[in-house]
Scaffold this active site. Structure first.
Site, PDB file in Angstrom:
ATOM      1  N   GLU A 256       0.762  -1.170   0.632  1.00 41.90           N
ATOM      2  CA  GLU A 256      -0.076   0.263  -0.069  1.00 41.90           C
ATOM      3  C   GLU A 256       0.569   1.139  -0.333  1.00 41.90           C
ATOM      4  O   GLU A 256       1.579   1.716   1.006  1.00 41.90           O
ATOM      5  CB  GLU A 256      -0.718   0.010   1.040  1.00 41.90           C
ATOM      6  CG  GLU A 256      -2.303   0.949   1.451  1.00 41.90           C
ATOM      7  CD  GLU A 256      -3.205   0.723  -0.036  1.00 41.90           C
ATOM      8  OE1 GLU A 256      -3.375   1.509  -0.457  1.00 41.90           O
ATOM      9  OE2 GLU A 256      -2.923  -0.211  -0.567  1.00 41.90           O
TER      10      GLU A 256
ATOM     11  N   GLU B   2      -1.078   9.652  -5.299  1.00 48.44           N
ATOM     12  CA  GLU B   2       0.568   8.055  -5.082  1.00 48.44           C
ATOM     13  C   GLU B   2       0.969   7.735  -6.662  1.00 48.44           C
ATOM     14  O   GLU B   2       1.662   7.691  -6.487  1.00 48.44           O
ATOM     15  CB  GLU B   2       0.223   7.561  -4.783  1.00 48.44           C
ATOM     16  CG  GLU B   2       0.169   8.255  -2.826  1.00 48.44           C
ATOM     17  CD  GLU B   2      -0.451   7.431  -2.025  1.00 48.44           C
ATOM     18  OE1 GLU B   2      -1.089   8.046  -0.985  1.00 48.44           O
ATOM     19  OE2 GLU B   2      -1.438   6.543  -1.883  1.00 48.44           O
TER      20      GLU B   2
ATOM     21  N   ASP C 190      -6.693   3.357   2.658  1.00 47.67           N
ATOM     22  CA  ASP C 190      -6.422   1.868   4.098  1.00 47.67           C
ATOM     23  C   ASP C 190      -7.310   1.205   3.563  1.00 47.67           C
ATOM     24  O   ASP C 190      -7.594  -0.215   3.772  1.00 47.67           O
ATOM     25  CB  ASP C 190      -6.059   2.226   5.175  1.00 47.67           C
ATOM     26  CG  ASP C 190      -4.504   3.000   5.901  1.00 47.67           C
ATOM     27  OD1 ASP C 190      -3.954   2.904   4.003  1.00 47.67           O
ATOM     28  OD2 ASP C 190      -4.631   3.105   5.915  1.00 47.67           O
TER      29      ASP C 190
END
Length: 489
Positions: free
Chosen positions: A286, A316, A478
């Site tokens: 992750e 990201e 998450d």
């Protein structure tokens, strides 16, 4: 007279309320009714897609998740800055880390206006302590279990998995974890604290107005950067016999003042752990908010080649792609990208990483490393997945739907999704690529998850019912990634 009026209201109140509701429905603008019906249809269709696949509650999937953890202190970001008397800056700037209050103001403003998530290490321990102390008695503050690994572990346990969690926690911390989570790591007296500066869409700080709800995170960790639980985690891993290994929390190493060679040694040891695991064991990494180019290069050397699944957000993804193409890190990207843009970036990441894997195997004549077979990108408006045909990852359509629903559940703070507190911001149709002449796919309310085949992989895209009454944005990625993985093990 007052008594008689009260009796009349009690007697006829329900009738009056019903009439008011009926009148409201009667005079509701037609376009509102259409939008409400559309949201209801999308929601029910996403729920059906999610429920096509269940988790085996008899033989619960086993997931090992590392590393680290913290206690999150969530506050309203603008209220905190106002409380400590930090005036809005007239110069929004990016800083790799925070050394003083002026840099904090500049960095916060830089990400606050576009509504982009960010996380920064505070090198000045005195400043960080002052921020935490000011937050402790700020109205509306909340404490919660934090850190990538514990949050993902918590979601997976909730969704029906047994979890081995690698982290060094205080006894109070472990007491609030699910009974389906086993901790591997040393106990610590004082856990690391992460300060979460949340803000809603339309929040104002001086001349700045946030375009979307998000958070700015600051931390000054003592334990997490050292992956202190790694050895005990490695010792318990084989006996736990996981179906999936998840790695996260490595952004705590970003800009941390390690001794020379210290970080390299830690990541090298983690690479050994990943390489020693069964080739059949899926490894998911992750991503997070990385701004130090050297650690990104380390991840490309040690971690990503040993992972067959990656999860990341819209910030990201271009950051990783830029580095893969030999450019500099992209600190700030479009917080609301189009589907076609994200899909093109995903294809490039998939292609480049798999080409690197093939080249490496040919050059070294070694079987070490893994091809990338799963890529999940979560954005505010939609979820997108690429999954290689014939890989171990299954149920991609249902997993994409579940990820989408989890986005709303987490941000709204409720397992029950209320369409009146949601909206669709994904376009009514989207191009599958920015290339001229690319196919456009309409958003079908009755089948909102669009899946199609390309080359050696399948792509699935699902709209998100974006929460309009935000409870919490921190931990969203998450929770979303973990929920999507659960159905694909």
């Amino acid at each position: 007279m007052e008594g008689g009026g009260s009796v009349s209201w009690i007697k006829y109140g329900p009738v009056v309320s019903l009439v008011v509701v009926l009148l409201a429905l009667w005079f509701r603008p037609p376009q509102h009714a259409v939008l409400d019906d559309r949201l209801d249809t999308v929601l029910s269709s996403l729920l059906r897609a999610e429920q096509k696949v269940g988790v085996n509650n008899v033989a619960r999937p086993r997931v090992a998740v590392g590393f680290g953890g913290c206690v999150d202190l969530l506050v309203d970001g603008v209220s905190l800055l106002n409380k400590i008397g930090l005036p809005p800056t007239d110069q929004p700037l990016h800083h790799n880390y925070i050394e003083n209050a002026e840099q904090l103001a500049q960095s916060f403003a830089y990400f606050f206006a576009p509504g982009a998530a960010a996380e920064r290490f505070v090198l000045n321990e005195t400043l960080f302590s002052e921020l935490v102390e000011a937050s402790r008695d700020l109205p509306g503050n909340r404490w919660s279990v934090g850190g990538n690994a514990p949050v993902m572990a918590g979601r997976m346990a909730t969704e029906g998995c047994d979890v081995l969690l690698g982290g060094s926690f205080s006894p109070d911390f472990t007491d609030v974890l699910s009974q389906h989570i086993t901790v591997a790591g040393n106990a610590v007296e004082e856990p690391d604290i992460h300060l979460i500066l949340e803000y809603p869409s339309g929040a104002r700080w001086g001349p700045f107005t946030s375009r979307r709800a998000n958070r700015y995170i600051v931390h000054s960790d003592d334990h997490n950067p050292y992956l202190a639980s790694m050895e005990e985690f490695a010792g318990k891993l084989q006996g736990f016999n996981p179906d999936l290994l998840v790695v996260g929390g490595l952004q705590m190493m970003d800009n941390f003042p390690f001794q020379t060679g210290e970080r390299d040694a830690l990541l090298s040891r983690l690479a050994e752990l990943l390489s020693a695991s069964s080739p059949r064991l899926g490894v998911h990494f992750e991503m997070a908010s990385f701004v130090e180019e050297s650690i990104m290069q380390d991840l490309l050397h040690y971690i990503i080649p040993r992972s067959d699944s990656l999860g990341m957000n819209e910030q990201e993804l271009p950051n990783l792609l830029s580095l893969l193409k030999g450019s500099n890190i992209t600190v700030l990207s479009d917080p609301n990208p189009r589907v076609a843009t994200v899909l093109d970036q995903m294809r490039e990441v998939y292609r480049i990483l798999n080409q690197r894997h093939r080249d490496s195997r040919e050059e070294t004549n070694s079987s070490e490393g893994k091809p990338l077979t799963r890529l999940h990108v979560h954005t505010l408006a939609f979820q997108a997945m690429i999954v290689t045909h014939g890989s171990q990852w299954k149920n991609t359509m249902s997993a994409t739907a579940k990820a989408s629903l989890t986005a709303n559940r987490h941000v709204c703070g409720s397992n029950d999704i209320d369409p009146s507190k949601a909206r669709l911001i994904m376009d009514d149709s989207f191009s599958v690529s920015r290339q001229e002449g690319s196919q456009r796919i309409p958003l079908q309310e009755s089948r909102p998850v669009s899946c199609w085949d390309e080359e050696d992989y399948e792509i699935c895209v699902a709209p998100v019912l974006v929460c309009t009454e935000v409870f919490q944005t921190a931990g969203g990625g998450d929770n979303i990634s973990a929920a999507g993985l659960v159905l694909q093990i």
